[in-house]
Design a protein around this motif. Structure first.
Motif, PDB file in Angstrom:
ATOM      1  N   VAL A   1      37.274  27.952  -4.861  1.00  0.00           N
ATOM      2  CA  VAL A   1      35.928  28.410  -5.247  1.00  0.00           C
ATOM      3  C   VAL A   1      35.325  27.486  -6.300  1.00  0.00           C
ATOM      4  O   VAL A   1      34.143  27.141  -6.241  1.00  0.00           O
ATOM      5  CB  VAL A   1      35.987  29.864  -5.750  1.00  0.00           C
ATOM      6  CG1 VAL A   1      34.651  30.294  -6.348  1.00  0.00           C
ATOM      7  CG2 VAL A   1      36.378  30.800  -4.614  1.00  0.00           C
ATOM      8  N   MET A   2      36.138  27.073  -7.275  1.00  0.00           N
ATOM      9  CA  MET A   2      35.647  26.188  -8.321  1.00  0.00           C
ATOM     10  C   MET A   2      35.185  24.843  -7.741  1.00  0.00           C
ATOM     11  O   MET A   2      34.099  24.347  -8.058  1.00  0.00           O
ATOM     12  CB  MET A   2      36.739  25.957  -9.364  1.00  0.00           C
ATOM     13  CG  MET A   2      36.309  25.078 -10.531  1.00  0.00           C
ATOM     14  SD  MET A   2      35.138  25.900 -11.633  1.00  0.00           S
ATOM     15  CE  MET A   2      36.224  27.046 -12.481  1.00  0.00           C
ATOM     16  N   THR A   3      36.009  24.269  -6.874  1.00  0.00           N
ATOM     17  CA  THR A   3      35.654  22.980  -6.271  1.00  0.00           C
ATOM     18  C   THR A   3      34.400  23.095  -5.416  1.00  0.00           C
ATOM     19  O   THR A   3      33.484  22.264  -5.504  1.00  0.00           O
ATOM     20  CB  THR A   3      36.823  22.463  -5.411  1.00  0.00           C
ATOM     21  OG1 THR A   3      37.993  22.348  -6.215  1.00  0.00           O
ATOM     22  CG2 THR A   3      36.491  21.104  -4.811  1.00  0.00           C
ATOM     23  N   ALA A   4      34.365  24.121  -4.550  1.00  0.00           N
ATOM     24  CA  ALA A   4      33.219  24.289  -3.662  1.00  0.00           C
ATOM     25  C   ALA A   4      31.933  24.563  -4.450  1.00  0.00           C
ATOM     26  O   ALA A   4      30.860  24.043  -4.110  1.00  0.00           O
ATOM     27  CB  ALA A   4      33.488  25.428  -2.680  1.00  0.00           C
ATOM     28  N   THR A   5      32.032  25.359  -5.511  1.00  0.00           N
ATOM     29  CA  THR A   5      30.839  25.713  -6.286  1.00  0.00           C
ATOM     30  C   THR A   5      30.262  24.500  -7.015  1.00  0.00           C
ATOM     31  O   THR A   5      29.048  24.256  -6.957  1.00  0.00           O
ATOM     32  CB  THR A   5      31.175  26.820  -7.300  1.00  0.00           C
ATOM     33  OG1 THR A   5      31.659  27.966  -6.609  1.00  0.00           O
ATOM     34  CG2 THR A   5      29.942  27.198  -8.105  1.00  0.00           C
TER      35      THR A   5
END
Length: 325
Positions: free
Chosen positions: A243-247
């Motif tokens: 989620v952190m990478t995608a966001t």
């Protein structure tokens, strides 16, 4: 200091059970992509269809791209690409091949020269024919194919066969859906699009490898839990990082989409879509696919062996029973 978490560390969400929805959805989109590719085809840009390239140098040393773009579109010559390159006000204009052959192309060049000669020096103009465009199509296709083969080779050595096949399926899934994005939205497909697809291949591989690395670790650690539960566990363990990478990636691309300008609009749109698809694929496609590729824990293997043994014993009893009459 506590680190920022966009997803709870102790989550127990059951992602794998959604395969009954995500698999048919992805299959339907893939079929739609194939149908559109066979019927409508891609909206090829000037790089592939051929056209006219004109390079200009601003006499003042500064090019007003907005004004040049507005003037170029006023020629009503179809899609036109306007880009600044180098330094000192150098601008390139790319026009599609005009109906009417070489005579129409020459007329367009003459009109461009007449319109811009007061503020710009025309440095070069040339026409890219169908033969050169065909070579670009072949080179671009070869680049994508070679990249997929390189990914396959990397995964073959990195993982066991079942995990490698799952990662390849996920990567191919992302490529197909990205091509579907071009077909459905009619986004122009050019050499920049090839670069976007190759970047998406790398991003897809990165997302899948992270989850599969954890899956491999858990297969060694937990031997007595169902395979579906183990796959859910591996996704939940890596979900915060995913989620952190995608966001962060999506926010950067969203800024390019909104404020990057027309020159990189197409690339930014495709990349933003690709980040969403790659994240979806790693969670709901490639990981659940491992169930059907034979990846299983000791508990599942024992249960299957027990079921097979029971079926064989039942078959033997039926065959040994005396027939009536």
């Amino acid at each position: 200091m506590k680190l920022l978490r966009l997803f709870p560390d102790d989550s127990k969400f059951r992602f794998v059970r959604w395969r009954v929805v995500t698999f048919p959805f992805s299959a339907a989109v893939a079929v739609l992509t194939l149908v559109l590719f066979m019927t409508a085809g891609l909206n090829f840009g000037i790089d592939f269809t051929g056209g006219t390239l004109i390079e200009m140098q601003a006499k003042s040393g500064h090019a007003d791209l907005a004004k040049v773009r507005e003037t170029a579109h006023a020629f009503n010559a179809g899609e036109v690409e306007v880009q600044e390159f180098g330094s000192g006000g150098q601008v390139s204009l790319r026009f599609r091949t005009q109906p009417g052959g070489q005579e129409a192309q020459n007329k367009l060049v003459a009109e461009v020269r007449k319109t811009f000669e007061s503020e710009y020096d025309i440095r070069r103009d040339e026409t890219v024919g169908p033969r050169v465009s065909g070579e670009l199509v072949q080179a671009g296709t070869l680049g994508v194919v070679l990249s997929i083969l390189a990914v396959l080779g990397y995964l073959w050595f990195r993982f066991e066969m079942n995990l490698a096949i799952g990662a390849v399926i996920g990567t191919l899934h992302d490529i197909v859906l990205t091509v579907g994005f071009f077909l459905i939205t009619r986004e122009e497909f050019n050499m920049t699009s090839i670069a976007a697809i190759l970047t998406i291949v790398g991003y897809s591989l990165n997302e899948t490898v992270v989850v599969f690395d954890r899956t491999r670790e858990l297969l060694r650690k937990y031997k007595n839990i169902p395979t579906e539960e183990l796959l859910d566990l591996s996704i939940n363990h890596t979900m915060s990082r995913t989620v952190m990478t995608a966001t962060t990636t999506a926010l950067s691309l969203l800024a390019l989409v909104l404020f990057g300008g027309q020159a990189i609009q197409g690339f930014a749109n495709v990349m933003l879509f690709g980040v969403i698809i790659c994240t979806y694929s790693a969670i709901f496609v490639s990981t659940p696919m491992l169930i059907y590729l034979g990846v299983k824990t000791s508990a599942r293997a024992a249960a299957e062996d027990k079921a097979d043994k029971a079926m064989r014993e039942a078959a033997q009893r039926r065959s040994a029973a005396p027939t009536a009459g």
